[in-house]
Design a protein around this motif. Structure first.
Motif, PDB file in Angstrom:
ATOM      1  N   ASP A 106       0.831  -1.694  -0.089  1.00  0.00           N
ATOM      2  CA  ASP A 106       0.147  -0.693  -0.354  1.00  0.00           C
ATOM      3  C   ASP A 106       0.947   1.291   0.207  1.00  0.00           C
ATOM      4  N   ARG A 107       1.971   1.230   0.729  1.00  0.00           N
ATOM      5  CA  ARG A 107       2.946   2.590   0.574  1.00  0.00           C
ATOM      6  C   ARG A 107       3.322   2.701  -0.625  1.00  0.00           C
ATOM      7  N   VAL A 108       4.015   2.165  -1.701  1.00  0.00           N
ATOM      8  CA  VAL A 108       4.100   1.422  -2.402  1.00  0.00           C
ATOM      9  C   VAL A 108       3.577   2.472  -3.524  1.00  0.00           C
ATOM     10  N   ARG A 109       2.433   1.529  -3.533  1.00  0.00           N
ATOM     11  CA  ARG A 109       1.539   1.885  -3.977  1.00  0.00           C
ATOM     12  C   ARG A 109       1.119   3.766  -4.535  1.00  0.00           C
ATOM     13  N   ALA A 110       1.001   3.889  -2.895  1.00  0.00           N
ATOM     14  CA  ALA A 110       0.499   5.579  -2.912  1.00  0.00           C
ATOM     15  C   ALA A 110       1.581   6.407  -3.533  1.00  0.00           C
ATOM     16  N   MET A 111       2.888   5.859  -3.668  1.00  0.00           N
ATOM     17  CA  MET A 111       3.426   6.594  -4.509  1.00  0.00           C
ATOM     18  C   MET A 111       3.723   7.149  -5.801  1.00  0.00           C
ATOM     19  N   GLY A 112       2.144   5.840  -5.942  1.00  0.00           N
ATOM     20  CA  GLY A 112       2.786   6.450  -7.558  1.00  0.00           C
ATOM     21  C   GLY A 112       3.372   5.176  -8.663  1.00  0.00           C
ATOM     22  N   VAL A 113       3.953   4.380  -7.197  1.00  0.00           N
ATOM     23  CA  VAL A 113       4.724   2.919  -8.426  1.00  0.00           C
ATOM     24  C   VAL A 113       3.962   1.961  -8.603  1.00  0.00           C
ATOM     25  N   ARG A 114       4.234   1.424  -9.704  1.00  0.00           N
ATOM     26  CA  ARG A 114       3.257   0.204 -10.008  1.00  0.00           C
ATOM     27  C   ARG A 114       3.908  -0.623  -9.456  1.00  0.00           C
ATOM     28  N   VAL A 115       3.019  -1.687  -8.953  1.00  0.00           N
ATOM     29  CA  VAL A 115       3.705  -3.165  -8.138  1.00  0.00           C
ATOM     30  C   VAL A 115       2.458  -4.338  -8.792  1.00  0.00           C
ATOM     31  N   GLU A 116       3.058  -5.290  -9.906  1.00  0.00           N
ATOM     32  CA  GLU A 116       2.322  -6.487  -9.849  1.00  0.00           C
ATOM     33  C   GLU A 116       2.974  -7.688  -9.291  1.00  0.00           C
ATOM     34  N   SER A 117       2.261  -7.892  -7.948  1.00  0.00           N
ATOM     35  CA  SER A 117       2.950  -8.819  -7.275  1.00  0.00           C
ATOM     36  C   SER A 117       2.043 -10.359  -8.300  1.00  0.00           C
ATOM     37  N   LEU A 118       2.680 -11.755  -8.414  1.00  0.00           N
ATOM     38  CA  LEU A 118       2.149 -12.882  -8.523  1.00  0.00           C
ATOM     39  C   LEU A 118       1.739 -13.401  -7.389  1.00  0.00           C
ATOM     40  N   ALA A 119       1.749 -13.527  -6.196  1.00  0.00           N
ATOM     41  CA  ALA A 119       0.663 -14.160  -5.441  1.00  0.00           C
ATOM     42  C   ALA A 119       0.779 -13.382  -4.339  1.00  0.00           C
ATOM     43  N   ARG A 120      -0.574 -12.410  -3.832  1.00  0.00           N
ATOM     44  CA  ARG A 120      -0.487 -12.042  -2.650  1.00  0.00           C
ATOM     45  C   ARG A 120      -1.179 -12.579  -1.581  1.00  0.00           C
ATOM     46  N   VAL A 121      -0.652 -13.087   0.136  1.00  0.00           N
ATOM     47  CA  VAL A 121      -1.024 -13.517   1.087  1.00  0.00           C
ATOM     48  C   VAL A 121      -1.809 -12.881   1.563  1.00  0.00           C
ATOM     49  N   SER A 122      -2.804 -12.619   1.521  1.00  0.00           N
ATOM     50  CA  SER A 122      -4.156 -11.928   2.965  1.00  0.00           C
ATOM     51  C   SER A 122      -4.111 -12.110   4.695  1.00  0.00           C
ATOM     52  N   SER A 123      -4.056 -13.145   4.466  1.00  0.00           N
ATOM     53  CA  SER A 123      -3.948 -13.660   5.727  1.00  0.00           C
ATOM     54  C   SER A 123      -2.399 -15.239   6.237  1.00  0.00           C
ATOM     55  N   MET A 124      -2.137 -15.582   7.376  1.00  0.00           N
ATOM     56  CA  MET A 124      -0.831 -16.393   7.117  1.00  0.00           C
ATOM     57  C   MET A 124      -1.053 -17.020   8.668  1.00  0.00           C
ATOM     58  N   SER A 125      -1.354 -17.781   9.137  1.00  0.00           N
ATOM     59  CA  SER A 125      -1.438 -18.734  10.269  1.00  0.00           C
ATOM     60  C   SER A 125      -0.368 -19.993  10.348  1.00  0.00           C
ATOM     61  N   VAL A 126      -0.232 -20.209  11.220  1.00  0.00           N
ATOM     62  CA  VAL A 126       0.578 -21.816  11.695  1.00  0.00           C
ATOM     63  C   VAL A 126      -0.592 -22.618  11.160  1.00  0.00           C
ATOM     64  N   GLU A 127      -1.413 -21.799  12.664  1.00  0.00           N
ATOM     65  CA  GLU A 127      -2.720 -22.952  12.236  1.00  0.00           C
ATOM     66  C   GLU A 127      -3.381 -23.655  10.338  1.00  0.00           C
ATOM     67  N   HIS A 128      -3.362 -22.143  10.233  1.00  0.00           N
ATOM     68  CA  HIS A 128      -4.547 -21.894   8.929  1.00  0.00           C
ATOM     69  C   HIS A 128      -3.818 -22.063   7.766  1.00  0.00           C
ATOM     70  N   GLY A 129      -2.289 -21.792   8.304  1.00  0.00           N
ATOM     71  CA  GLY A 129      -2.000 -21.918   6.395  1.00  0.00           C
ATOM     72  C   GLY A 129      -1.544 -20.257   6.002  1.00  0.00           C
ATOM     73  N   VAL A 130      -1.914 -19.945   4.794  1.00  0.00           N
ATOM     74  CA  VAL A 130      -2.326 -19.053   3.844  1.00  0.00           C
ATOM     75  C   VAL A 130      -3.116 -19.071   3.032  1.00  0.00           C
ATOM     76  N   THR A 131      -3.483 -17.955   2.678  1.00  0.00           N
ATOM     77  CA  THR A 131      -4.969 -17.480   2.256  1.00  0.00           C
ATOM     78  C   THR A 131      -4.465 -16.144   1.408  1.00  0.00           C
ATOM     79  N   PHE A 132      -4.951 -16.021   0.034  1.00  0.00           N
ATOM     80  CA  PHE A 132      -4.718 -14.931  -0.742  1.00  0.00           C
ATOM     81  C   PHE A 132      -5.498 -14.533  -1.203  1.00  0.00           C
ATOM     82  N   CYS A 133      -5.824 -12.789  -0.964  1.00  0.00           N
ATOM     83  CA  CYS A 133      -5.981 -11.796  -1.956  1.00  0.00           C
ATOM     84  C   CYS A 133      -7.077 -12.613  -3.765  1.00  0.00           C
ATOM     85  N   PRO A 134      -8.347 -12.307  -3.175  1.00  0.00           N
ATOM     86  CA  PRO A 134      -8.471 -12.993  -4.948  1.00  0.00           C
ATOM     87  C   PRO A 134      -8.249 -11.669  -5.855  1.00  0.00           C
TER      88      PRO A 134
END
Length: 191
Positions: free
Chosen positions: A163-191
């Motif tokens: 968010d900080r970098v995008r707010a500067m007007g920089v285009r960011v293309e992330s191939l996997a965006r993790v929305s949350s993660m925990s030892v118990e539940h693993g990784v959840t990705f942004c839609p």
């Protein structure tokens, strides 16, 4: 990128303290075939952009950046975390705080390899708090080069860096965006 997300689900390990361990395929042992697919995706996303230089920071981004540079047909430059006899004096310099190592580094790039004639795509393995990416952006701006954007393998979208970098007007293309993660539940990705 579904392929990368699937690989994180199958081989990634979530550790306490917000650590996503992907060293079996991304940043210690490297799956070059996966890197090739990632590079092709960044090439597709940045199609039509005049990239003539890839910039990353040592060490984990170097492998990904090299394969990406092959796709773009341009050189890769990596910012060094230590000065050596080979690179000293005429450099661009910034400070970068490492989330993983809990240290602040003086990061340098020789002025011979980055300048106003360059159209730069930043490539890195992770984006969390954004310190490494902000440091690379500083180096590009100091050099007078044009920043085309950033390609990130894994973004921890629940941390402020993206968010900080995008707010500067920089285009960011992330191939996997993790929305949350925990030892118990693993990784959840942004839609």
């Amino acid at each position: 990128m579904r392929l990368l997300e699937e690989r994180i689900r199958s081989d990634g390990i979530v550790r306490e303290g917000g650590v996503l361990k992907v060293d079996s395929f991304l940043n210690h042992q490297m799956d070059v075939a996966l890197f090739r697919e990632m590079a092709r995706e960044w090439k597709r996303l940045y199609a039509g952009c005049p990239v003539n230089k890839i910039l990353t920071i040592e060490a984990s981004g170097i492998g990904i950046a090299c394969i990406t540079a092959e796709e773009f047909g341009c050189p890769v430059v990596f910012a060094k975390k230590t000065e050596t006899k080979n690179i000293a004096g005429d450099v661009y310099r910034t400070k970068v705080e490492s989330f993983t190592h809990g240290k602040t580094y003086d990061v340098i790039v020789s002025r011979a390899f980055l300048g106003p004639q360059d159209k730069v795509l930043l490539i890195d393995d992770f984006l969390a708090n954004g310190a490494a990416l902000l440091g690379l952006i500083d180096l590009v701006r100091e050099s007078g080069a044009e920043l085309v954007g950033a390609g990130i393998a894994v973004e921890k979208a629940f941390q402020p860096g993206g968010d900080r970098v995008r707010a500067m007007g920089v285009r960011v293309e992330s191939l996997a965006r993790v929305s949350s993660m925990s030892v118990e539940h693993g990784v959840t990705f942004c839609p």
